[in-house]
Design a protein around this motif. Structure first.
Motif, PDB file in Angstrom:
ATOM      1  N   GLU A 137     -73.806  16.875 -12.325  1.00  0.00           N
ATOM      2  CA  GLU A 137     -74.921  16.002 -11.952  1.00  0.00           C
ATOM      3  C   GLU A 137     -76.200  16.385 -12.669  1.00  0.00           C
ATOM      4  O   GLU A 137     -76.986  15.515 -13.068  1.00  0.00           O
ATOM      5  N   LEU A 138     -76.425  17.686 -12.853  1.00  0.00           N
ATOM      6  CA  LEU A 138     -77.634  18.112 -13.560  1.00  0.00           C
ATOM      7  C   LEU A 138     -77.589  17.734 -15.031  1.00  0.00           C
ATOM      8  O   LEU A 138     -78.621  17.408 -15.622  1.00  0.00           O
ATOM      9  N   ASP A 139     -76.409  17.743 -15.622  1.00  0.00           N
ATOM     10  CA  ASP A 139     -76.284  17.329 -17.033  1.00  0.00           C
ATOM     11  C   ASP A 139     -76.650  15.855 -17.189  1.00  0.00           C
ATOM     12  O   ASP A 139     -77.182  15.454 -18.238  1.00  0.00           O
ATOM     13  N   LYS A 140     -76.353  15.052 -16.181  1.00  0.00           N
ATOM     14  CA  LYS A 140     -76.745  13.638 -16.245  1.00  0.00           C
ATOM     15  C   LYS A 140     -78.271  13.513 -16.258  1.00  0.00           C
ATOM     16  O   LYS A 140     -78.823  12.666 -16.947  1.00  0.00           O
ATOM     17  N   LEU A 141     -78.929  14.373 -15.478  1.00  0.00           N
ATOM     18  CA  LEU A 141     -80.389  14.370 -15.470  1.00  0.00           C
ATOM     19  C   LEU A 141     -80.942  14.889 -16.797  1.00  0.00           C
ATOM     20  O   LEU A 141     -81.967  14.417 -17.269  1.00  0.00           O
ATOM     21  N   GLN A 142     -80.248  15.880 -17.360  1.00  0.00           N
ATOM     22  CA  GLN A 142     -80.703  16.473 -18.626  1.00  0.00           C
ATOM     23  C   GLN A 142     -80.835  15.400 -19.701  1.00  0.00           C
ATOM     24  O   GLN A 142     -81.761  15.428 -20.521  1.00  0.00           O
ATOM     25  N   GLY A 143     -79.916  14.452 -19.688  1.00  0.00           N
ATOM     26  CA  GLY A 143     -79.955  13.388 -20.681  1.00  0.00           C
ATOM     27  C   GLY A 143     -81.141  12.462 -20.531  1.00  0.00           C
ATOM     28  O   GLY A 143     -81.454  11.697 -21.455  1.00  0.00           O
ATOM     29  N   ARG A 144     -81.828  12.513 -19.382  1.00  0.00           N
ATOM     30  CA  ARG A 144     -82.997  11.660 -19.131  1.00  0.00           C
ATOM     31  C   ARG A 144     -84.306  12.325 -19.522  1.00  0.00           C
ATOM     32  O   ARG A 144     -85.353  11.694 -19.491  1.00  0.00           O
ATOM     33  N   LEU A 145     -84.271  13.601 -19.861  1.00  0.00           N
ATOM     34  CA  LEU A 145     -85.500  14.338 -20.163  1.00  0.00           C
ATOM     35  C   LEU A 145     -85.996  14.020 -21.555  1.00  0.00           C
ATOM     36  O   LEU A 145     -85.203  13.851 -22.481  1.00  0.00           O
ATOM     37  N   VAL A 153     -81.246  12.331  -6.410  1.00  0.00           N
ATOM     38  CA  VAL A 153     -80.828  12.068  -5.028  1.00  0.00           C
ATOM     39  C   VAL A 153     -79.487  11.339  -5.011  1.00  0.00           C
ATOM     40  O   VAL A 153     -78.597  11.649  -4.201  1.00  0.00           O
ATOM     41  N   GLU A 154     -79.307  10.380  -5.910  1.00  0.00           N
ATOM     42  CA  GLU A 154     -78.027   9.658  -5.980  1.00  0.00           C
ATOM     43  C   GLU A 154     -76.888  10.612  -6.326  1.00  0.00           C
ATOM     44  O   GLU A 154     -75.782  10.507  -5.787  1.00  0.00           O
ATOM     45  N   GLY A 155     -77.158  11.557  -7.221  1.00  0.00           N
ATOM     46  CA  GLY A 155     -76.160  12.547  -7.566  1.00  0.00           C
ATOM     47  C   GLY A 155     -75.802  13.431  -6.384  1.00  0.00           C
ATOM     48  O   GLY A 155     -74.625  13.770  -6.173  1.00  0.00           O
ATOM     49  N   MET A 156     -76.809  13.793  -5.591  1.00  0.00           N
ATOM     50  CA  MET A 156     -76.556  14.608  -4.404  1.00  0.00           C
ATOM     51  C   MET A 156     -75.707  13.854  -3.393  1.00  0.00           C
ATOM     52  O   MET A 156     -74.854  14.454  -2.725  1.00  0.00           O
ATOM     53  N   ARG A 157     -75.913  12.567  -3.276  1.00  0.00           N
ATOM     54  CA  ARG A 157     -75.102  11.764  -2.348  1.00  0.00           C
ATOM     55  C   ARG A 157     -73.644  11.731  -2.787  1.00  0.00           C
ATOM     56  O   ARG A 157     -72.731  11.804  -1.961  1.00  0.00           O
ATOM     57  N   SER A 162     -90.657  12.140 -13.204  1.00  0.00           N
ATOM     58  CA  SER A 162     -90.746  10.729 -12.868  1.00  0.00           C
ATOM     59  C   SER A 162     -90.006  10.431 -11.574  1.00  0.00           C
ATOM     60  O   SER A 162     -89.066  11.134 -11.185  1.00  0.00           O
ATOM     61  N   GLU A 163     -90.428   9.366 -10.922  1.00  0.00           N
ATOM     62  CA  GLU A 163     -89.781   8.930  -9.690  1.00  0.00           C
ATOM     63  C   GLU A 163     -88.332   8.524  -9.956  1.00  0.00           C
ATOM     64  O   GLU A 163     -87.440   8.773  -9.141  1.00  0.00           O
ATOM     65  N   SER A 164     -88.091   7.943 -11.125  1.00  0.00           N
ATOM     66  CA  SER A 164     -86.735   7.503 -11.444  1.00  0.00           C
ATOM     67  C   SER A 164     -85.800   8.699 -11.631  1.00  0.00           C
ATOM     68  O   SER A 164     -84.622   8.641 -11.241  1.00  0.00           O
TER      69      SER A 164
END
Length: 258
Positions: free
Chosen positions: A250-258, A96-100, A88-90
């Motif tokens: 940061e990747l763990d934060k994304l993991q929670g969105r899957l 990207v926000e995590g990379m910043r 998803s775009e979100s």
């Protein structure tokens, strides 16, 4: 649908694939046999595409006439953006926000990378404020999967059979990256699995090193990777582990969105 109606779009897609492959190979260029091996397009079809693109300035050839390069028309045209299917775009925006955050915290350049077949593709690059940046890749840049810390993190996260098949498919191209062998790729892949993150020297920039971590779906399939590139002096072993922990955060934060 009549064959004449489907042939046009199919040929166009093949032409775009050839252009993308040549763009990724810059500045070395490629021959028809190499492009055919990379793309799966028949070598004779690749030669015909080369001839058609050459007439419009999209590709050019060397003096021997056997190696082709991106032409002036393609250099003027922006590279087509690529995003991984099914994401998803979100989710990508959150990445990207995590990379910043990481770039502000660490100061070096960070990269978001996905998988496209047997290649890794850079999706986004975030540059820090440290005076010496290692800009090892850029959005749209492709590498054989396993080259670079993001690519290695992704390769190591794949199931064994799939990873071995990808390494075999890329075996002819690894040597273009500092003489990497398939044996070296397999050794680094196993080391990455044991360590939990990838550590790779930058074969394009002497004295540079990258650290990368992968994000996997609940079924275990690798999806994305984040990595950082820095001069080797900034990446002693302790800092490699510390940076990997930040990437994993940061990747763990994304993991929670899957």
């Amino acid at each position: 649908m009549p064959a004449t109606q489907t042939r046009g779009p199919s040929t166009l897609l093949k032409g775009l694939t050839v252009l993308d492959t040549l763009r990724a190979a810059a500045p070395q260029g490629m021959g028809a046999t190499e492009v055919a091996a990379h793309t799966g397009i028949d070598r004779i079809a690749v030669q015909r595409i080369f001839l058609a693109l050459e007439t419009r300035g999209w590709v050019r050839r060397n003096e021997a006439g056997k190696r082709f390069f991106i032409g002036e028309a393609a250099e003027r045209a922006p590279a087509r953006p690529w995003t991984p299917p099914g994401l998803s775009e979100s989710l990508l925006q959150q990445a990207v926000e995590g990379m910043r955050r990481l770039a502000r915290e660490v100061g070096d350049a960070f990269f978001l990378v996905g998988i496209d077949g047997v290649h890794s593709v850079c999706i986004h690059r975030e540059i820090g404020d440290y005076p010496m940046q290692i800009l090892a890749s850029y959005p749209g840049k492709r590498h054989p999967l396993g080259v670079g810390s993001s690519g290695m993190a992704l390769l190591a996260a794949l199931p064994e059979a799939q990873a071995c098949a990808i390494v075999q498919a890329n075996s002819a191209t690894y040597e273009q990256y500092g003489g990497i062998s398939t044996e070296m790729i397999h050794r680094l892949r196993l080391n990455t699995r044991q360590r939990g993150y990838a550590v790779m020297p930058n074969y394009a920039v002497r004295g540079a090193l990258g650290v990368g971590c992968a994000l996997t779906r609940p079924d275990g399939q690798a999806m994305l990777a984040m990595s950082v590139s820095a001069i080797t002096d900034r990446m002693p072993i302790k800092r490699q582990a510390e940076t990997a922990s930040l990437l994993r955060r940061e990747l763990d934060k994304l993991q929670g969105r899957l």
